[in-house]
Design a protein around this motif. Sequence first.
Motif, short mmCIF file in Angstrom:
data_model
loop_
_atom_site.label_atom_id
_atom_site.label_comp_id
_atom_site.label_asym_id
_atom_site.label_seq_id
_atom_site.Cartn_x
_atom_site.Cartn_y
_atom_site.Cartn_z
N MET A 248 38.28 35.89 81.59
CA MET A 248 39.69 35.62 81.78
C MET A 248 40.42 36.94 81.95
N GLY A 249 41.64 36.85 82.45
CA GLY A 249 42.40 38.07 82.63
C GLY A 249 43.82 37.79 83.07
N THR A 250 44.55 38.85 83.22
CA THR A 250 45.92 38.77 83.68
C THR A 250 46.21 39.98 84.56
N GLU A 251 47.13 39.80 85.47
CA GLU A 251 47.48 40.85 86.41
C GLU A 251 48.96 40.72 86.75
N THR A 252 49.63 41.84 86.92
CA THR A 252 51.05 41.83 87.27
C THR A 252 51.26 42.71 88.49
N LEU A 253 52.01 42.18 89.44
CA LEU A 253 52.46 42.94 90.61
C LEU A 253 53.98 43.02 90.53
N THR A 254 54.53 44.22 90.48
CA THR A 254 55.98 44.40 90.42
C THR A 254 56.43 45.06 91.70
N GLN A 255 57.37 44.40 92.38
CA GLN A 255 57.82 44.88 93.68
C GLN A 255 58.73 46.09 93.52
N ALA A 256 58.36 47.19 94.18
CA ALA A 256 59.14 48.43 94.16
C ALA A 256 59.98 48.57 95.42
N ALA A 257 59.48 48.02 96.53
CA ALA A 257 60.16 48.04 97.83
C ALA A 257 59.61 46.88 98.64
N GLU A 258 60.14 46.66 99.82
CA GLU A 258 59.71 45.51 100.62
C GLU A 258 58.19 45.47 100.81
N LYS A 259 57.57 46.62 101.01
CA LYS A 259 56.14 46.67 101.27
C LYS A 259 55.39 47.55 100.27
N LYS A 260 55.87 47.52 99.02
CA LYS A 260 55.22 48.33 97.99
C LYS A 260 55.31 47.61 96.64
N TYR A 261 54.16 47.51 95.97
CA TYR A 261 54.08 46.89 94.65
C TYR A 261 53.32 47.81 93.70
N TYR A 262 53.74 47.78 92.43
CA TYR A 262 52.97 48.40 91.37
C TYR A 262 52.11 47.30 90.77
N ASN A 263 50.86 47.61 90.48
CA ASN A 263 49.91 46.62 90.00
C ASN A 263 49.25 47.10 88.72
N ALA A 264 49.11 46.20 87.75
CA ALA A 264 48.37 46.50 86.53
C ALA A 264 47.67 45.22 86.09
N GLY A 265 46.44 45.35 85.59
CA GLY A 265 45.71 44.18 85.16
C GLY A 265 44.66 44.52 84.12
N VAL A 266 44.17 43.46 83.49
CA VAL A 266 43.12 43.60 82.49
C VAL A 266 42.24 42.36 82.54
#
Length: 148
Positions: free
Chosen positions: A108-126
């Motif tokens: 199991m896991g989780t992941e987050t994508l946070t939008q920084a700009a129209e074509k850019k995301y910050y991603n973190a997951g475990v």
Amino acid sequence: MKHTYFYDTLQWTAEGTYYDEEEKSFPLHGEVSILHSESEWSLTGFLEVRFTGEPVRFTNDYVIKDTDKQNTLSWESFNPALGTLKGTFEIVGDSIISFYQSEDGVYMGTETLTQAAEKKYYNAGVSFCRGQKMSSWTAIITADDQGR
């Protein structure tokens, strides 16, 4: 700003850091393609981690579908190492949060994508195996304008 990660047909590239279960860090590179049909979307991609020498490639092929819940998408993916994974993408403001579990309940896991700009995301997951941390990662994901 509207989310572009699932909603636009684009090619995405990820660059970041992968952490193993002992918190050792390794460079990662990934690529994702998103395609739409009338009934579902597909997300096909890979993540390469350079542990030593040649990179190790992890692949995933997602089928994404709308649900009857606003701001919730369901997904299913086959991962050669983990088997079939099922999860959701929850749209929460500028973030897309995913929770997933393998059919047998081992992974199991989780992941987050946070939008920084129209074509850019910050991603973190475990990700976890039998409740123990297996890996984690952080990355910046950017869209390739040639994907349109």
